[in-house]
Design an enzyme around this catalytic site. Structure first.
Site, PDB file in Angstrom:
ATOM      1  N   HIS A   1      73.166  64.237  53.770  1.00 36.55           N
ATOM      2  CA  HIS A   1      73.144  63.408  54.801  1.00 36.55           C
ATOM      3  C   HIS A   1      71.972  62.279  55.011  1.00 36.55           C
ATOM      4  O   HIS A   1      70.976  62.678  54.561  1.00 36.55           O
ATOM      5  CB  HIS A   1      73.084  64.476  56.145  1.00 36.55           C
ATOM      6  CG  HIS A   1      71.896  65.326  56.204  1.00 36.55           C
ATOM      7  ND1 HIS A   1      70.855  65.082  56.858  1.00 36.55           N
ATOM      8  CD2 HIS A   1      72.073  66.613  55.836  1.00 36.55           C
ATOM      9  CE1 HIS A   1      70.067  65.955  56.860  1.00 36.55           C
ATOM     10  NE2 HIS A   1      70.706  67.135  56.164  1.00 36.55           N
TER      11      HIS A   1
ATOM     12  N   ASP B   1      70.210  61.502  57.885  1.00 42.93           N
ATOM     13  CA  ASP B   1      69.411  61.430  58.850  1.00 42.93           C
ATOM     14  C   ASP B   1      68.290  62.513  58.603  1.00 42.93           C
ATOM     15  O   ASP B   1      68.698  63.617  57.826  1.00 42.93           O
ATOM     16  CB  ASP B   1      70.088  61.802  60.342  1.00 42.93           C
ATOM     17  CG  ASP B   1      70.944  63.088  60.322  1.00 42.93           C
ATOM     18  OD1 ASP B   1      71.472  63.428  59.286  1.00 42.93           O
ATOM     19  OD2 ASP B   1      70.912  63.479  61.391  1.00 42.93           O
TER      20      ASP B   1
ATOM     21  N   ASP C   1      64.700  67.366  53.057  1.00 45.16           N
ATOM     22  CA  ASP C   1      65.884  67.605  54.011  1.00 45.16           C
ATOM     23  C   ASP C   1      66.585  66.243  54.607  1.00 45.16           C
ATOM     24  O   ASP C   1      65.941  65.991  55.613  1.00 45.16           O
ATOM     25  CB  ASP C   1      65.843  68.756  54.812  1.00 45.16           C
ATOM     26  CG  ASP C   1      67.150  68.908  55.789  1.00 45.16           C
ATOM     27  OD1 ASP C   1      68.115  68.850  55.330  1.00 45.16           O
ATOM     28  OD2 ASP C   1      66.784  69.680  56.736  1.00 45.16           O
TER      29      ASP C   1
ATOM     30  N   GLU D   1      73.676  64.676  60.867  1.00 43.46           N
ATOM     31  CA  GLU D   1      73.900  66.023  60.675  1.00 43.46           C
ATOM     32  C   GLU D   1      72.916  66.875  61.317  1.00 43.46           C
ATOM     33  O   GLU D   1      73.237  67.965  61.563  1.00 43.46           O
ATOM     34  CB  GLU D   1      73.784  66.326  59.147  1.00 43.46           C
ATOM     35  CG  GLU D   1      74.106  67.408  58.570  1.00 43.46           C
ATOM     36  CD  GLU D   1      72.822  68.746  58.692  1.00 43.46           C
ATOM     37  OE1 GLU D   1      73.059  69.830  58.377  1.00 43.46           O
ATOM     38  OE2 GLU D   1      71.789  68.234  58.812  1.00 43.46           O
ATOM     39  N   GLU D   2      71.570  66.438  61.672  1.00 40.76           N
ATOM     40  CA  GLU D   2      70.621  67.247  62.160  1.00 40.76           C
ATOM     41  C   GLU D   2      70.795  67.512  63.597  1.00 40.76           C
ATOM     42  O   GLU D   2      70.241  68.361  64.234  1.00 40.76           O
ATOM     43  CB  GLU D   2      69.303  66.652  61.860  1.00 40.76           C
ATOM     44  CG  GLU D   2      68.885  66.405  60.744  1.00 40.76           C
ATOM     45  CD  GLU D   2      68.219  67.772  59.835  1.00 40.76           C
ATOM     46  OE1 GLU D   2      68.604  69.054  60.638  1.00 40.76           O
ATOM     47  OE2 GLU D   2      68.151  67.692  58.654  1.00 40.76           O
TER      48      GLU D   2
ATOM     49  N   ASP E   1      72.486  70.350  50.277  1.00 39.44           N
ATOM     50  CA  ASP E   1      71.738  70.296  51.435  1.00 39.44           C
ATOM     51  C   ASP E   1      71.434  71.613  52.024  1.00 39.44           C
ATOM     52  O   ASP E   1      71.840  72.154  53.186  1.00 39.44           O
ATOM     53  CB  ASP E   1      72.446  69.732  52.587  1.00 39.44           C
ATOM     54  CG  ASP E   1      71.918  69.663  54.134  1.00 39.44           C
ATOM     55  OD1 ASP E   1      70.608  69.657  54.009  1.00 39.44           O
ATOM     56  OD2 ASP E   1      72.687  69.552  55.021  1.00 39.44           O
TER      57      ASP E   1
ATOM     58  N   HIS F   1      62.148  71.075  58.215  1.00 38.79           N
ATOM     59  CA  HIS F   1      62.035  71.041  59.773  1.00 38.79           C
ATOM     60  C   HIS F   1      60.839  71.168  60.238  1.00 38.79           C
ATOM     61  O   HIS F   1      60.405  71.427  61.443  1.00 38.79           O
ATOM     62  CB  HIS F   1      62.956  71.690  60.629  1.00 38.79           C
ATOM     63  CG  HIS F   1      64.492  71.528  60.313  1.00 38.79           C
ATOM     64  ND1 HIS F   1      65.369  71.696  61.035  1.00 38.79           N
ATOM     65  CD2 HIS F   1      65.010  70.598  59.382  1.00 38.79           C
ATOM     66  CE1 HIS F   1      66.431  71.372  60.737  1.00 38.79           C
ATOM     67  NE2 HIS F   1      66.248  70.518  59.831  1.00 38.79           N
TER      68      HIS F   1
END
Length: 370
Positions: A74, A76, A104, A137-138, A162, A343
């Site tokens: 992904h 984003d 990520d 995606e996030e 991922d 994150h």
């Protein structure tokens, strides 16, 4: 694999700011790189539904031998992602500033691009390779949710790069994810002069939460209340309160049970207090599960062996684009890429893991040759 080129590519990717719905520059860069590698690049029409600057990117490179494979990641990232400054400390790639690193999922993207580039340069027989880079995606897999899976080759294995865990880790099961919004409605009153005339919406919410099954409920199931918003001033009995939460389970029937129990707690609390509550549930994505003897999983095991990596099947508590894609008939599975503490500002990936996931991506492409 050219290790220096891979590292330079990853550093370049993480410096491109691409928060959810702001993936335009990242998508443009990836499109150019894929076109240089002989891919035909298109973007879908999901922008109106996702709110992103760009659609999901789909690129196909026609093979010179039979076979098909799909590689996905992904575009984003979470925030803060402005002015990321990647550095290497003791074999780990970290952010030098007060930002995430964005491994990520830019480590996944870097691995896919370098793996294809390496095989093209080697002149090896190549199957047809399709690359899917999604947006948003996030924010609960919104890009994949609005992607037409019919744009992908039917029956081809799809590897989503991922997940945490060292390269060789395979997410053979991931849970469904359901979110709830409950709006409690009471009656406002002056908290000091006439509190008995009021009916606190926050008190209703508190009573409901106290009665709910929360936390890790069993090996397959969790639930949580993450947000409570309500009230106007400290001297006013609150009329309104919003509660937001979730439940997850590897078993859809178990998720049904937990959802029903949480709803019962919400409605009972409102009824007992003489108030009202509106409860709205939404399934963000379904569960996905593969047996360890599934041909898709065994193909990954063979690729791990060829890449010199330990094959490690895992069950996850989080979802990925593979959840959405698998529910639409795509043979999609999520692979660990070595991202750690994602994150957070402490996010990192080791140089070795970045290299290993790239080697694994090479082998997965080779495995697709028939």
């Amino acid at each position: 694999m050219n290790s220096d080129r891979l590292l330079n590519l990853f550093f370049h990717l993480v410096r491109i700011e691409s928060p959810s719905r702001g993936e335009g520059a990242m998508a443009a860069f990836c499109a150019r790189e894929l076109q240089r590698l002989g891919f035909m690049v298109t973007f879908d029409d999901s922008m109106a539904k996702t709110g992103s600057e760009t659609g999901n990117l789909v690129a196909t490179r026609k093979g010179d031998v039979d076979g098909e494979v799909i590689l996905s990641a992904h575009l984003d990232t979470v925030t803060p992602c402005r002015n990321i400054d990647p550095i290497i400390e003791d074999g780990r790639i970290v952010s030098a500033g007060k930002t995430i690193l964005a491994a990520d999922d830019k480590a996944g993207i870097a691995a896919i691009l370098e793996a294809v580039r390496t095989l093209v340069e080697l002149g090896e027989p190549m199957p047809t390779v399709t690359v899917l880079f999604t947006v948003c995606e996030e924010i609960s897999l919104v890009g994949a949710a609005n992607f037409d899976a019919g744009l992908l080759p039917e029956g081809a294995p799809c590897y989503v790069l991922d997940a945490d865990g060292a390269p060789g880790s395979v997410i053979v099961a991931a849970p469904c994810h359901r979110t709830v919004r409950a709006h409690f409605h009471g009656r406002a009153a002056h908290a000091g002069v006439e509190p008995e005339l009021g009916n606190s919406a926050i008190a209703m919410a508190a009573r409901a939460i106290a009665a709910m099954p929360l936390g890790r409920l069993d090996d397959a199931t969790t639930s949580n209340i993450g947000v409570i918003e309500g009230g106007a001033e400290e001297n006013i009995v609150p009329r309104d309160c919003l509660v937001r939460g979730e439940c997850r389970s590897l078993l859809s029937a178990r998720a049904d049970e937990v959802q029903a129990a949480m709803t019962a707690s919400l409605t009972a609390a409102a009824e007992e207090a003489g108030g009202e509550v509106t409860v709205e549930w939404h399934e963000d994505y379904p569960a996905v599960s593969y047996a360890e003897d599934d041909a898709l999983v065994q193909g990954i095991a063979a690729a791990c062996d060829a890449a010199g990596l330990a094959f490690k099947p895992h069950r996850s508590g989080g979802g990925a684009d593979a959840n959405i894609l698998a529910s639409r008939g795509v043979r999609a599975v999520t692979l660990g890429i070595g991202m750690t503490n994602f994150h957070t500002l402490d996010e990192y990936i080791t140089v070795t893991d970045l290299q290993d996931i790239t080697r694994l991506a090479e082998e997965l492409i080779r495995q697709a040759v028939k």
